[in-house]
Design an enzyme around this catalytic site. Structure first.
Site, mmCIF file in Angstrom:
data_model
loop_
_atom_site.group_PDB
_atom_site.id
_atom_site.type_symbol
_atom_site.label_atom_id
_atom_site.label_comp_id
_atom_site.label_asym_id
_atom_site.label_seq_id
_atom_site.Cartn_x
_atom_site.Cartn_y
_atom_site.Cartn_z
ATOM 1 N N HIS A 77 0.831 -1.204 0.000
ATOM 2 C CA HIS A 77 0.000 0.000 0.000
ATOM 3 C C HIS A 77 0.867 1.255 0.000
ATOM 4 O O HIS A 77 1.922 1.281 0.637
ATOM 5 C CB HIS A 77 -0.940 -0.007 1.212
ATOM 6 C CG HIS A 77 -1.986 -1.053 1.095
ATOM 7 N ND1 HIS A 77 -1.719 -2.391 1.289
ATOM 8 C CD2 HIS A 77 -3.285 -0.972 0.758
ATOM 9 C CE1 HIS A 77 -2.815 -3.082 1.079
ATOM 10 N NE2 HIS A 77 -3.786 -2.248 0.757
ATOM 11 N N SER A 94 -6.201 4.305 -5.380
ATOM 12 C CA SER A 94 -5.509 5.080 -4.345
ATOM 13 C C SER A 94 -5.420 6.557 -4.709
ATOM 14 O O SER A 94 -5.553 7.425 -3.844
ATOM 15 C CB SER A 94 -4.103 4.525 -4.106
ATOM 16 O OG SER A 94 -4.183 3.306 -3.405
ATOM 17 N N GLN A 98 -6.944 9.390 -2.214
ATOM 18 C CA GLN A 98 -6.062 10.331 -1.525
ATOM 19 C C GLN A 98 -6.183 11.751 -2.074
ATOM 20 O O GLN A 98 -5.430 12.643 -1.683
ATOM 21 C CB GLN A 98 -4.602 9.873 -1.622
ATOM 22 C CG GLN A 98 -4.293 8.677 -0.766
ATOM 23 C CD GLN A 98 -2.798 8.470 -0.576
ATOM 24 O OE1 GLN A 98 -1.996 9.399 -0.644
ATOM 25 N NE2 GLN A 98 -2.414 7.229 -0.329
#
Length: 176
Positions: A77, A94, A98
């Protein structure tokens, strides 16, 4: 259903239940960061009665592995606002998750990098939190608090956060 699935195709649970292993992994292998083995192992448990059943099965695959495998899994990750984010090399999932961290001030970014480094040095894997379910201040507070925990407790907390993240991902991927 078409022979080849694009990343933009809306899948239903019925579609997922009918996929052969290769297509199942192609469709769901990215739900768990750089870990298509989770989908590969979950495939055998079809048919799934609900998205929650599918998710419980997939997160159960992760939880059933050894501590060493779970730590290696966590190391796949990205760090929050870390090198991958700066280089633009995070997965699409991701990157979207984010997005709120793109607006950090220079001081906040420096603090986050320092806290991330302290966390990783102590626990041996990156800090993981469901960014979409937390405010910026909650993320910083959780990072400070969780750095002080013992690694076994934190390993469980990181897997729980991945459970939240991946359930959100499945919800976005599968049409209701």
């Amino acid at each position: 259903m078409s022979a080849v699935l694009s990343s933009h195709d809306a899948l239903t649970l019925a579609d997922i239940n009918q996929l052969d292993r290769v297509r199942f992994v192609a469709a769901l292998g990215g739900v768990f960061e750089h870990s298509p083995w989770v989908a590969t192992q979950a495939w055998a448990e079809r048919p799934f009665a609900s998205i929650d059943h599918l998710h419980r099965t997939m997160i159960g695959v992760v939880r059933a592995t050894s501590r060493e495998v779970r730590i290696d899994f966590l190391r796949m990750h990205p760090e929050l606002a870390g090198k991958e984010a700066q280089a633009g090399t995070m997965t699409d999932h991701s990157t979207a998750e984010q997005a709120g961290l793109n607006a950090l001030t220079r001081d906040e970014l420096q603090t986050l990098r320092r806290l991330n480094a302290e966390y990783a040095a102590k626990h041996g894997f990156p800090f993981i939190i469901a960014v979409l379910k937390n405010t910026r201040s909650q993320i910083f507070e959780a990072l400070r608090t969780r750095t002080g925990r013992d690694t076994d407790t934190e390993l469980d907390a990181a897997i729980e956060q991945i459970s939240i993240i991946t359930r959100l991902r499945l919800g976005r991927l599968l049409a209701h």
